[in-house]
Scaffold this motif. Structure first.
Motif, short mmCIF file in Angstrom:
data_model
loop_
_atom_site.label_atom_id
_atom_site.label_comp_id
_atom_site.label_asym_id
_atom_site.label_seq_id
_atom_site.Cartn_x
_atom_site.Cartn_y
_atom_site.Cartn_z
N LYS A 107 26.03 4.57 31.21
CA LYS A 107 27.29 5.29 31.37
C LYS A 107 27.29 6.58 29.98
CE LYS A 107 30.58 2.46 33.57
NZ LYS A 107 31.85 1.83 33.64
N GLY A 108 27.05 7.85 30.32
CA GLY A 108 26.85 8.80 29.30
C GLY A 108 26.28 10.25 30.00
N GLU A 109 26.58 10.98 28.86
CA GLU A 109 26.32 12.43 29.45
C GLU A 109 24.93 12.73 29.27
OE1 GLU A 109 28.29 15.58 27.34
OE2 GLU A 109 29.06 14.07 25.92
N TYR A 110 23.92 12.09 28.70
CA TYR A 110 22.58 12.50 28.47
C TYR A 110 21.64 11.48 29.02
CZ TYR A 110 24.63 15.83 24.89
OH TYR A 110 25.27 16.74 24.49
N LEU A 111 20.61 11.72 29.33
CA LEU A 111 19.55 10.74 29.97
C LEU A 111 18.76 10.05 28.78
CD1 LEU A 111 18.29 10.13 32.72
CD2 LEU A 111 16.59 11.82 32.27
N LEU A 112 19.00 8.61 28.82
CA LEU A 112 18.44 7.58 27.97
C LEU A 112 16.87 7.27 28.79
CD1 LEU A 112 21.53 5.39 27.01
CD2 LEU A 112 20.06 7.31 25.62
N PHE A 113 16.10 6.67 28.11
CA PHE A 113 14.71 6.10 28.54
C PHE A 113 15.06 4.85 29.26
CE2 PHE A 113 11.13 3.38 28.32
CZ PHE A 113 10.10 4.23 28.89
N LYS A 114 16.13 4.05 29.16
CA LYS A 114 16.55 2.96 30.03
C LYS A 114 16.85 3.32 31.34
CE LYS A 114 21.06 1.85 27.96
NZ LYS A 114 21.67 0.92 27.07
N ASP A 115 17.57 4.58 31.42
CA ASP A 115 17.88 5.33 32.60
C ASP A 115 16.60 5.77 33.51
OD1 ASP A 115 20.32 4.97 31.84
OD2 ASP A 115 20.56 6.62 31.13
N LEU A 116 15.62 6.25 32.77
CA LEU A 116 14.38 7.00 33.37
C LEU A 116 13.47 5.87 33.72
CD1 LEU A 116 12.55 9.35 34.02
CD2 LEU A 116 12.09 9.30 31.79
N LYS A 117 13.13 5.06 32.81
CA LYS A 117 12.21 3.95 33.13
C LYS A 117 12.07 3.28 34.42
CE LYS A 117 10.35 -0.16 30.61
NZ LYS A 117 10.53 -1.23 29.56
N PRO A 118 13.05 2.87 35.19
CA PRO A 118 13.00 2.21 36.64
C PRO A 118 12.25 3.35 37.73
CG PRO A 118 15.15 1.83 35.78
CD PRO A 118 14.60 2.88 34.99
N TYR A 119 12.27 4.66 37.35
CA TYR A 119 11.72 5.56 38.16
C TYR A 119 10.51 5.69 38.05
CZ TYR A 119 16.41 6.53 39.50
OH TYR A 119 17.84 6.47 39.86
N LEU A 120 9.72 5.25 36.83
CA LEU A 120 8.44 5.62 36.44
C LEU A 120 7.23 4.76 37.23
CD1 LEU A 120 8.58 5.67 32.58
CD2 LEU A 120 8.52 7.74 34.30
N GLN A 121 6.32 5.33 37.85
CA GLN A 121 5.29 4.75 38.58
C GLN A 121 4.59 3.62 37.69
OE1 GLN A 121 2.16 7.50 39.56
NE2 GLN A 121 0.89 5.90 40.16
N ILE A 122 4.67 2.44 38.33
CA ILE A 122 4.27 1.12 37.45
C ILE A 122 2.91 1.26 36.96
CG2 ILE A 122 3.78 -1.36 37.82
CD1 ILE A 122 6.08 -1.31 39.79
N GLY A 123 2.00 1.57 37.60
CA GLY A 123 0.44 1.08 37.25
C GLY A 123 -0.04 2.61 36.76
N MET A 124 0.32 3.24 35.92
CA MET A 124 -0.47 4.37 35.13
C MET A 124 -0.35 4.35 33.81
SD MET A 124 2.44 7.18 35.99
CE MET A 124 1.17 8.35 35.38
N ASN A 125 -0.90 5.41 33.01
CA ASN A 125 -1.05 5.39 31.66
C ASN A 125 0.35 6.09 31.37
OD1 ASN A 125 -3.46 4.19 32.05
ND2 ASN A 125 -4.58 6.00 32.37
#
Length: 195
Positions: free
Chosen positions: A95-113
């Motif tokens: 809960k926050g007004e800014y994007l944290l990495f833990k919020d973005l991480k689940p959306y990242l493609q798994i097998g890449m660099n």
């Protein structure tokens, strides 16, 4: 809580190609610059983020060897690929007004660099897959999203067939993180929490 494209858009680098894919129809829309993307995608939800080689019309900045070139009006270029959906994914978010990495991480493609950079000390760490990325980054703020492109390959004399033989794949997705949120971005997106 889900991430809408209008929230992610300010974090995207201005000078990389972006390919938007609609999850429901698998239609692709490719843009040379972030500024070319129409606002109509703003209300859609981010479904996934990665990189891919996608078709773009022939780039006026690239020299072609016309003696070897087949008669094609497009070529493949690396781009940040973002899947968008009309429906949010069931992913927990802080809960926050800014994007944290833990919020973005689940959306990242798994097998890449991935290349994770920190604005505090300008350090960078390379990871082969999303699952390798340390939880130590979770509470840092997202500062920018870009990709590492080998411009020596892109802007050299290349033929259409060389793109398939020497495909420019496995580009690093660069996530720039910071200990403090960016002052020029404020999340005005209506935050939606999924039960």
């Amino acid at each position: 809580m889900a991430i809408q494209f209008k929230e992610m858009r300010p974090y995207l680098a201005r000078n990389v190609r972006i390919s938007l894919c609609l999850e429901e129809t698998y239609e692709y829309f490719n843009y040379l610059l972030k500024s070319d993307i129409p606002n109509k995608y703003g209300e859609l939800y981010v479904y996934g983020v990665g990189t891919a080689d996608v078709e773009f019309s022939r780039d006026v900045f690239v020299e072609y060897d016309e003696t070897k070139e087949l008669n094609h009006s497009f070529t493949l270029y690396p781009a940040i690929e973002i899947f968008l959906s009309k429906h949010p994914r069931d992913i927990q978010r802080s809960k926050g007004e800014y994007l944290l990495f833990k919020d973005l991480k689940p959306y990242l493609q798994i097998g890449m660099n991935f290349l994770i950079e920190n604005t505090k000390d300008h350090s960078s760490t390379y990871f082969l897959s999303r699952n390798d990325i340390s939880d130590d980054y979770d509470d840092l703020y997202v500062y920018g999203i870009s990709m590492d492109i080998d411009y020596n390959i892109l802007y050299s004399k290349i033929s259409y067939s060389d793109h398939f033989v020497n495909s420019i794949t496995n580009n690093d997705l660069i996530i720039v993180l910071s200990n403090h949120p960016r002052g020029d971005i404020k999340n005005e997106t209506k935050i939606i929490f999924i039960k």
